[in-house]
Design a protein around this motif. Structure first.
Motif, PDB file in Angstrom:
ATOM      1  N   VAL A 167       0.840  -1.203   0.000  1.00  9.16           N
ATOM      2  CA  VAL A 167       0.000   0.000   0.000  1.00  9.16           C
ATOM      3  C   VAL A 167       0.872   1.249   0.000  1.00  9.16           C
ATOM      4  CG1 VAL A 167      -1.688   1.334   1.326  1.00  9.16           C
ATOM      5  CG2 VAL A 167      -1.943  -1.152   1.111  1.00  9.16           C
ATOM      6  N   SER A 168       1.884   1.273   0.861  1.00  2.22           N
ATOM      7  CA  SER A 168       2.736   2.455   0.968  1.00  2.22           C
ATOM      8  C   SER A 168       3.552   2.680  -0.305  1.00  2.22           C
ATOM      9  CB  SER A 168       3.668   2.314   2.175  1.00  2.22           C
ATOM     10  OG  SER A 168       2.923   2.278   3.373  1.00  2.22           O
ATOM     11  N   GLN A 169       4.084   1.605  -0.884  1.00  2.00           N
ATOM     12  CA  GLN A 169       4.877   1.749  -2.103  1.00  2.00           C
ATOM     13  C   GLN A 169       4.022   2.270  -3.248  1.00  2.00           C
ATOM     14  OE1 GLN A 169       7.096  -1.757  -3.207  1.00  2.00           O
ATOM     15  NE2 GLN A 169       7.987  -0.803  -5.006  1.00  2.00           N
ATOM     16  N   VAL A 170       2.813   1.767  -3.373  1.00  2.00           N
ATOM     17  CA  VAL A 170       1.914   2.229  -4.432  1.00  2.00           C
ATOM     18  C   VAL A 170       1.593   3.710  -4.254  1.00  2.00           C
ATOM     19  CG1 VAL A 170      -0.474   2.035  -5.255  1.00  2.00           C
ATOM     20  CG2 VAL A 170       0.943  -0.018  -5.012  1.00  2.00           C
ATOM     21  N   ALA A 171       1.290   4.126  -3.029  1.00  2.00           N
ATOM     22  CA  ALA A 171       0.989   5.545  -2.784  1.00  2.00           C
ATOM     23  C   ALA A 171       2.202   6.416  -3.085  1.00  2.00           C
ATOM     24  CB  ALA A 171       0.535   5.735  -1.339  1.00  2.00           C
ATOM     25  N   ASP A 172       3.391   5.980  -2.667  1.00  2.00           N
ATOM     26  CA  ASP A 172       4.609   6.766  -2.910  1.00  2.00           C
ATOM     27  C   ASP A 172       4.907   6.879  -4.404  1.00  2.00           C
ATOM     28  OD1 ASP A 172       4.919   7.094  -0.191  1.00  2.00           O
ATOM     29  OD2 ASP A 172       6.463   5.540   0.014  1.00  2.00           O
ATOM     30  N   GLU A 173       4.790   5.763  -5.121  1.00  2.00           N
ATOM     31  CA  GLU A 173       5.094   5.790  -6.550  1.00  2.00           C
ATOM     32  C   GLU A 173       4.046   6.584  -7.332  1.00  2.00           C
ATOM     33  OE1 GLU A 173       5.916   1.962  -8.218  1.00  2.00           O
ATOM     34  OE2 GLU A 173       7.624   1.596  -6.889  1.00  2.00           O
ATOM     35  N   ALA A 174       2.798   6.523  -6.904  1.00  2.00           N
ATOM     36  CA  ALA A 174       1.769   7.321  -7.567  1.00  2.00           C
ATOM     37  C   ALA A 174       2.049   8.806  -7.391  1.00  2.00           C
ATOM     38  CB  ALA A 174       0.394   6.962  -7.007  1.00  2.00           C
ATOM     39  N   HIS A 175       2.477   9.191  -6.194  1.00  2.00           N
ATOM     40  CA  HIS A 175       2.806  10.591  -5.949  1.00  2.00           C
ATOM     41  C   HIS A 175       3.981  11.027  -6.814  1.00  2.00           C
ATOM     42  CE1 HIS A 175       4.826  13.825  -3.471  1.00  2.00           C
ATOM     43  NE2 HIS A 175       3.659  14.350  -3.780  1.00  2.00           N
ATOM     44  N   ALA A 176       5.022  10.201  -6.884  1.00  2.00           N
ATOM     45  CA  ALA A 176       6.175  10.530  -7.716  1.00  2.00           C
ATOM     46  C   ALA A 176       5.777  10.642  -9.184  1.00  2.00           C
ATOM     47  CB  ALA A 176       7.262   9.471  -7.537  1.00  2.00           C
ATOM     48  N   ASP A 177       4.897   9.769  -9.633  1.00  2.00           N
ATOM     49  CA  ASP A 177       4.433   9.815 -11.021  1.00  2.00           C
ATOM     50  C   ASP A 177       3.686  11.107 -11.309  1.00  2.00           C
ATOM     51  OD1 ASP A 177       2.098   9.225 -13.088  1.00  2.00           O
ATOM     52  OD2 ASP A 177       3.695   7.804 -13.532  1.00  2.00           O
ATOM     53  N   LEU A 178       2.816  11.522 -10.403  1.00  2.00           N
ATOM     54  CA  LEU A 178       2.063  12.757 -10.609  1.00  2.00           C
ATOM     55  C   LEU A 178       2.974  13.981 -10.578  1.00  2.00           C
ATOM     56  CD1 LEU A 178      -1.160  11.960  -8.597  1.00  2.00           C
ATOM     57  CD2 LEU A 178      -0.986  12.283 -11.068  1.00  2.00           C
ATOM     58  N   LEU A 179       3.980  13.958  -9.702  1.00  2.00           N
ATOM     59  CA  LEU A 179       4.957  15.054  -9.715  1.00  2.00           C
ATOM     60  C   LEU A 179       5.670  15.135 -11.064  1.00  2.00           C
ATOM     61  CD1 LEU A 179       6.619  14.764  -6.186  1.00  2.00           C
ATOM     62  CD2 LEU A 179       5.174  16.638  -7.001  1.00  2.00           C
ATOM     63  N   ALA A 180       6.064  13.979 -11.599  1.00  2.00           N
ATOM     64  CA  ALA A 180       6.733  13.963 -12.902  1.00  2.00           C
ATOM     65  C   ALA A 180       5.799  14.459 -14.001  1.00  2.00           C
ATOM     66  CB  ALA A 180       7.215  12.545 -13.213  1.00  2.00           C
ATOM     67  N   GLN A 181       4.528  14.058 -13.934  1.00  2.00           N
ATOM     68  CA  GLN A 181       3.568  14.529 -14.930  1.00  2.00           C
ATOM     69  C   GLN A 181       3.380  16.045 -14.836  1.00  2.00           C
ATOM     70  OE1 GLN A 181      -0.054  12.300 -15.886  1.00  2.00           O
ATOM     71  NE2 GLN A 181       0.556  10.809 -14.324  1.00  2.00           N
ATOM     72  N   ALA A 182       3.281  16.563 -13.608  1.00  2.00           N
ATOM     73  CA  ALA A 182       3.124  18.006 -13.431  1.00  2.00           C
ATOM     74  C   ALA A 182       4.337  18.756 -13.970  1.00  2.00           C
ATOM     75  CB  ALA A 182       2.910  18.328 -11.952  1.00  2.00           C
ATOM     76  N   HIS A 183       5.527  18.203 -13.734  1.00  2.00           N
ATOM     77  CA  HIS A 183       6.748  18.824 -14.261  1.00  2.00           C
ATOM     78  C   HIS A 183       6.733  18.834 -15.782  1.00  2.00           C
ATOM     79  CE1 HIS A 183      10.977  19.954 -14.474  1.00  2.00           C
ATOM     80  NE2 HIS A 183      11.142  18.982 -15.365  1.00  2.00           N
ATOM     81  N   GLU A 184       6.263  17.744 -16.391  1.00  2.00           N
ATOM     82  CA  GLU A 184       6.227  17.667 -17.843  1.00  2.00           C
ATOM     83  C   GLU A 184       5.213  18.651 -18.421  1.00  2.00           C
ATOM     84  OE1 GLU A 184       6.969  16.548 -21.754  1.00  2.00           O
ATOM     85  OE2 GLU A 184       8.126  16.351 -19.902  1.00  2.00           O
ATOM     86  N   VAL A 185       4.060  18.775 -17.767  1.00  2.00           N
ATOM     87  CA  VAL A 185       3.065  19.763 -18.213  1.00  2.00           C
ATOM     88  C   VAL A 185       3.661  21.166 -18.154  1.00  2.00           C
ATOM     89  CG1 VAL A 185       0.862  20.860 -17.629  1.00  2.00           C
ATOM     90  CG2 VAL A 185       1.048  18.366 -17.657  1.00  2.00           C
ATOM     91  N   HIS A 186       4.378  21.463 -17.071  1.00  2.00           N
ATOM     92  CA  HIS A 186       5.000  22.780 -16.947  1.00  2.00           C
ATOM     93  C   HIS A 186       6.065  22.997 -18.019  1.00  2.00           C
ATOM     94  CE1 HIS A 186       7.908  25.705 -15.095  1.00  2.00           C
ATOM     95  NE2 HIS A 186       6.776  26.384 -15.033  1.00  2.00           N
ATOM     96  N   ARG A 187       6.845  21.970 -18.306  1.00  2.00           N
ATOM     97  CA  ARG A 187       7.882  22.095 -19.325  1.00  2.00           C
ATOM     98  C   ARG A 187       7.290  22.372 -20.703  1.00  2.00           C
ATOM     99  NH1 ARG A 187      10.161  19.559 -23.283  1.00  2.00           N
ATOM    100  NH2 ARG A 187       8.719  17.797 -23.133  1.00  2.00           N
TER     101      ARG A 187
END
Length: 237
Positions: free
Chosen positions: A63-83
């Motif tokens: 559960v914790s790994q999935v939540a952590d990786e989902a958060h990291a994925d969304l951060l990467a997506q937000a960075h890509e949208v900004h770029r």
């Protein structure tokens, strides 16, 4: 910390890190989208594998790994949208709903393609089931506070995916949401000092929307799920 005092003072807990790693690897490689059995059958099989205290620790880690990786994925997506566009998206783990309301069409729901390979309707659903079923035992093996936070994060992402992320609400998706709600309630009930419900959950509890639940293999509606009502039933105790 009360959970740590209980762990140290309430009798020795026998945990086997090597067994935990073996369980985690087996669950990771044998089940998921590639497995040739239906998701409900996978959930039952993984639930049986994660027996005992070591299985409970592994379930919490999933559960914790999935939540952590989902958060990291969304951060990467937000960075890509900004770029690409110059548009800044705010990613807050305690409440993902504003992010999805603002940018849903520009985002990919992360839970179907995490680096760990855990599938939300297979290993994750089973881990959530194990955590809820053995909630009174949690504070003997881990700190339950971060875990319940991660349960709510995955629940937040699940419902936001339905509403804003084009994720289909089928029986497997509804089963995951129902398990997340009921297991979070079980963990809260087992805690001496449970935390406040996060903003996304409080927002959903004020609503009374019923969503159609479909057959995974067709467009046929089989029933409905009312997340707000289910949360009020399980979390307001």
């Amino acid at each position: 910390m009360r959970w740590l005092q209980r762990l140290l003072g309430g009798g020795r807990v026998q945990l086997d890190p090597v067994r935990q790693q073996t369980l985690l690897r087996d669950v990771q490689t044998r089940y998921g989208a590639h497995a040739q059995i239906r998701f409900p059958e996978q959930v039952e099989a993984v639930t049986e594998m994660l027996a005992g205290d070591d299985g409970l620790v592994v379930a919490a880690r999933i559960v914790s790994q999935v939540a952590d990786e989902a958060h990291a994925d969304l951060l990467a997506q937000a960075h890509e949208v900004h770029r690409r566009t110059g548009r800044r998206l705010l990613v807050h783990r305690r409440n993902y709903r504003p992010l999805w309301r603002e940018a849903g069409p520009a985002l990919r729901w992360p839970l179907f393609a995490l680096p760990c390979g855990f599938h939300p309707y297979a290993q994750v659903a089973a881990a959530v089931k194990v955590v809820g079923r053995r909630a009174p035992r949690l504070d003997r093996v881990i700190d339950p506070n971060p875990l319940v936070t991660r349960l709510f994060e995955v629940l937040d992402l699940t419902i936001a995916g339905w509403e804003y992320g084009r994720v289909r609400v089928d029986t497997d998706a509804a089963a995951l949401a129902d398990r997340l709600i009921s297991s979070a309630g079980e963990v809260l009930a087992a805690m001496d000092d449970p935390p406040r419900l996060p903003p996304a959950v409080r927002e959903l509890m004020r609503r009374n929307n019923t969503l159609a639940v479909h057959d995974p293999a067709s467009a046929r509606a089989l029933g409905g799920i009312n997340p707000g009502a289910r949360m009020r039933e399980q979390l307001l105790v």
